[in-house]
Design an enzyme around this catalytic site. Structure first.
Site, short mmCIF file in Angstrom:
data_model
loop_
_atom_site.label_atom_id
_atom_site.label_comp_id
_atom_site.label_asym_id
_atom_site.label_seq_id
_atom_site.Cartn_x
_atom_site.Cartn_y
_atom_site.Cartn_z
CG HIS A 163 -2.01 0.59 1.12
ND1 HIS A 163 -2.08 2.13 0.95
CD2 HIS A 163 -3.46 0.43 1.03
CE1 HIS A 163 -3.50 2.67 0.91
NE2 HIS A 163 -4.29 1.62 0.92
CD GLU A 269 -3.29 1.31 -2.54
OE1 GLU A 269 -4.06 0.44 -2.18
OE2 GLU A 269 -3.73 2.30 -2.30
O1 TA6 Z 1 -6.11 1.18 -1.27
C1 TA6 Z 1 -7.19 1.94 -1.33
C2 TA6 Z 1 -8.14 1.74 -0.01
O2 TA6 Z 1 -8.52 0.34 -0.22
C3 TA6 Z 1 -9.28 2.88 0.01
O3 TA6 Z 1 -10.44 2.36 -0.33
C4 TA6 Z 1 -9.00 3.43 1.52
O4 TA6 Z 1 -9.85 2.59 2.32
C5 TA6 Z 1 -7.67 3.04 1.80
O5 TA6 Z 1 -7.25 1.70 1.26
C6 TA6 Z 1 -7.11 3.23 3.21
O6 TA6 Z 1 -7.72 2.12 3.94
P1 TA6 Z 1 -7.34 2.09 5.68
O7 TA6 Z 1 -7.92 0.89 5.96
O8 TA6 Z 1 -5.68 2.21 5.68
O9 TA6 Z 1 -7.84 3.37 6.09
#
Ligand code: TA6
Length: 295
Positions: A163, A269
């Site tokens: 991420h 990501e």
């Molecule tokens: O990767 C994008 C995502 O899935 C978004 O939908 C948003 O939820 C982000 O990840 C952050 O997620 P988190 O659980 O770290 O707040």
């Protein structure tokens, strides 16, 4: 001293000044400083919110959280008790030794196996090894997933994603090449619309609006370009890439997002997040990314 072990983190130092910091919590890379071919002074290439928790109380808002065994809200029966994005980013990993330490680069391994805490919510047998390497202008992260089950336990089914919070001005950064690639738009208001396949029509993807796109059959090699720099991301075994920036309306609702933080990064990501990797007993899967500073 290119590898420094501290109480909560490991610091990798390359002879040319490049460095990385990895928390044992979540095996989260929280800093990657690297000189560019045009600027010998190392500069920070990742974004971490000033409101991020770095004490292990919650997943880090920034850096490179490791997402495993599920991406987003769980959809597989094995993952039913897990939080969004799984448990890997919120467990304490162990230092598994120095892999490389020479002029070419500095590399360490971290490992994660089922702890009592994990077993309470996830019953499958597995071993994770995460290898992080700092080279002159590169950072690579490799996730190795092994099905350590016995013949009777069957396949290990999972998703995995890095991420990456890439530091860049969100109103100017673009990601290429995604033109013509199929994607799914998670910002759509209904599940039906979220499930509709779309085709990227832009030669360069920007995140000037709220963006949460999951690209399918993605090219596996991306360039993140902005006035502050150019970064290449090359991947192996990740057929998807997610591009995310919440912008102000959604970003201001994220509790550990610093005010205006959404203006300072784009998440690019690499992952395997549509469907599941299925590993037979004794098999190992590896997902890899190599981030290279071009400018
Ligand atoms: O990767 C994008 C995502 O899935 C978004 O939908 C948003 O939820 C982000 O990840 C952050 O997620 P988190 O659980 O770290 O707040």
């Amino acid at each position: 001293m290119p590898v420094v072990e501290k109480q909560d983190r490991i610091i990798l130092q390359h002879p040319n000044g490049a460095s990385a910091e990895i928390l044992y919590y979540g095996a989260t890379v929280i800093s990657w400083k690297v000189p560019s071919p045009t600027n010998a002074e190392p500069s920070e290439r990742l974004f971490v919110s000033s409101k991020a928790a770095l004490d292990g109380s919650k997943p880090v808002r920034g850096g490179i959280p490791v997402v495993f065994p599920c991406f987003g809200a769980p959809t597989h029966p094995d993952h039913a008790k897990l939080p969004q994005h799984g448990f890997a980013r919120s467990e304490i990993w162990k230092f598994g030794g120095i892999v490389m330490d020479n002029e070419a680069g500095v590399s360490v391994r971290l490992t994660l196996e089922p702890t009592a805490s994990i077993k309470e919510k996830y019953e499958r047998p597995f071993e994770l090894a995460y290898v992080v390497t700092v080279a002159e202008h590169q950072l690579s992260t490799n996730l190795h997933v092994k099905n350590t089950g016995l013949s009777t336990t069957g396949h290990l089914e999972f998703q995995a994603l890095f991420h990456n919070y890439i530091r860049a001005p969100a109103d100017e950064v673009v990601i290429t090449p995604l033109h013509g690639v199929t994607y799914y738009d998670k910002t759509e208001p209904t599940e039906e619309l979220k499930a509709q396949a779309k085709t990227e029509t832009r030669p360069a993807v920007d995140v000037q609006n709220f963006t949460d796109f999951v690209y399918e059959n993605a090219p596996g090699k991306y360039v993140v370009t902005s006035p502050t720099g150019k970064l290449e991301i090359k991947t192996k075994n990740f057929p998807n890439v997610v591009v995310w920036n919440p912008q102000a309306e959604a970003g201001s609702k994220i509790g550990d997002m610093e005010t205006g933080g959404w203006e300072k990064y784009v998440c690019v990501e690499p992952g395997y997040v549509r469907g599941f990797v299925s590993l037979d007993v004794g098999q190992t899967w590896t997902g890899q990314q190599v981030l290279t500073v071009l400018e």
